[in-house]
Design a protein around this motif. Structure first.
Motif, PDB file in Angstrom:
ATOM      1  N   SER A   1       0.809  -1.222   0.000  1.00  0.00           N
ATOM      2  CA  SER A   1       0.000   0.000   0.000  1.00  0.00           C
ATOM      3  C   SER A   1       0.836   1.262   0.000  1.00  0.00           C
ATOM      4  O   SER A   1       0.304   2.346  -0.211  1.00  0.00           O
TER       5      SER A   1
ATOM      6  N   SER B   1      -4.986  -0.497 -12.543  1.00  0.00           N
ATOM      7  CA  SER B   1      -5.733  -0.442 -11.293  1.00  0.00           C
ATOM      8  C   SER B   1      -5.021  -1.310 -10.265  1.00  0.00           C
ATOM      9  O   SER B   1      -4.164  -2.132 -10.609  1.00  0.00           O
ATOM     10  N   ARG B   2      -5.395  -1.132  -9.010  1.00  0.00           N
ATOM     11  CA  ARG B   2      -4.765  -1.893  -7.944  1.00  0.00           C
ATOM     12  C   ARG B   2      -5.751  -2.140  -6.818  1.00  0.00           C
ATOM     13  O   ARG B   2      -6.733  -1.403  -6.662  1.00  0.00           O
ATOM     14  N   HIS B   3      -5.452  -3.167  -6.026  1.00  0.00           N
ATOM     15  CA  HIS B   3      -6.239  -3.450  -4.836  1.00  0.00           C
ATOM     16  C   HIS B   3      -5.233  -3.676  -3.719  1.00  0.00           C
ATOM     17  O   HIS B   3      -4.567  -4.722  -3.676  1.00  0.00           O
ATOM     18  N   ASN B   4      -5.078  -2.726  -2.841  1.00  0.00           N
ATOM     19  CA  ASN B   4      -4.017  -2.796  -1.843  1.00  0.00           C
ATOM     20  C   ASN B   4      -4.223  -3.933  -0.846  1.00  0.00           C
ATOM     21  O   ASN B   4      -3.255  -4.541  -0.382  1.00  0.00           O
TER      22      ASN B   4
ATOM     23  N   LYS C   1      -5.405  -6.787  -1.484  1.00  0.00           N
ATOM     24  CA  LYS C   1      -5.097  -8.059  -2.155  1.00  0.00           C
ATOM     25  C   LYS C   1      -3.669  -8.097  -2.701  1.00  0.00           C
ATOM     26  O   LYS C   1      -3.260  -9.105  -3.267  1.00  0.00           O
TER      27      LYS C   1
ATOM     28  N   SER D   1      -3.643   5.075  -5.194  1.00  0.00           N
ATOM     29  CA  SER D   1      -4.570   4.952  -6.327  1.00  0.00           C
ATOM     30  C   SER D   1      -5.188   6.282  -6.713  1.00  0.00           C
ATOM     31  O   SER D   1      -6.215   6.330  -7.383  1.00  0.00           O
TER      32      SER D   1
END
Length: 125
Positions: A30, A71-74, A76, A55
Motif C-alpha cells: 500500500s 488499477s490496484r487493490h491494496n 489483495k 490509487s
C-alpha cells in the motif's frame, strides 16, 4: 524489495482485450507505486502505465491512453493492466515493477528496482 509475479499474457487479435495481473509480496504494497513496462523485440524497455500507492493518480504513455487502464487493490496486493482495442504494436513482453522508494511516484524505469519475470503479449493482425 518487492517480489512480483505477472500473469495473463497470451495471443490476441487486433481489437481484442487482455488483462494482465501482477501479484506482489514483500514490502508494504500500500506504500508502493506500481508500474507496467514493456519491451518489444529489438527495442528498449518503455513505460506503459503507473499508479501511485494511494490509487489517486495514474499515468499512461501516449500510445495506450484511452485503451489501457491500470488499477490496484491494496488489500489483495494486486495490480492489473486492462488492455483494450489491442494493436500489433502492443506486442511485447510486459513487466510489472516497483520503485526503490516507498511513498514515491515515478515513471522513470531507472528508479524501479523490483521487476517481475515478464509476460508475453502477442497481437496478431
Amino acid at each position: 524489495q518487492v517480489q512480483l509475479t505477472e500473469s495473463g499474457g497470451g495471443l490476441a487479435h487486433v481489437g481484442d482485450s487482455l488483462t494482465l495481473s501482477c501479484a506482489a509480496s514483500g514490502r508494504t504494497f500500500s506504500a508502493t507505486t506500481m508500474g507496467w513496462f514493456r519491451q518489444a523485440p529489438g527495442k528498449d524497455r518503455e513505460f506503459v502505465a503507473a499508479i501511485n500507492y494511494a490509487s489517486g493518480r495514474a499515468d499512461y504513455t501516449d500510445s495506450v491512453k484511452g485503451r489501457f487502464a491500470i488499477s490496484r487493490h491494496n488489500a489483495k496486493n494486486m495490480v492489473w493492466l486492462q488492455m483494450n482495442n489491442l494493436r500489433p504494436e502492443d506486442t511485447a513482453v510486459y513487466y510489472c515493477a516497483a520503485p526503490r522508494e516507498t511513498f514515491y511516484y515515478t515513471l522513470n524505469p531507472d528508479e524501479y528496482s523490483s521487476w517481475g519475470q515478464g509476460t508475453q503479449v502477442t497481437v496478431s493482425s
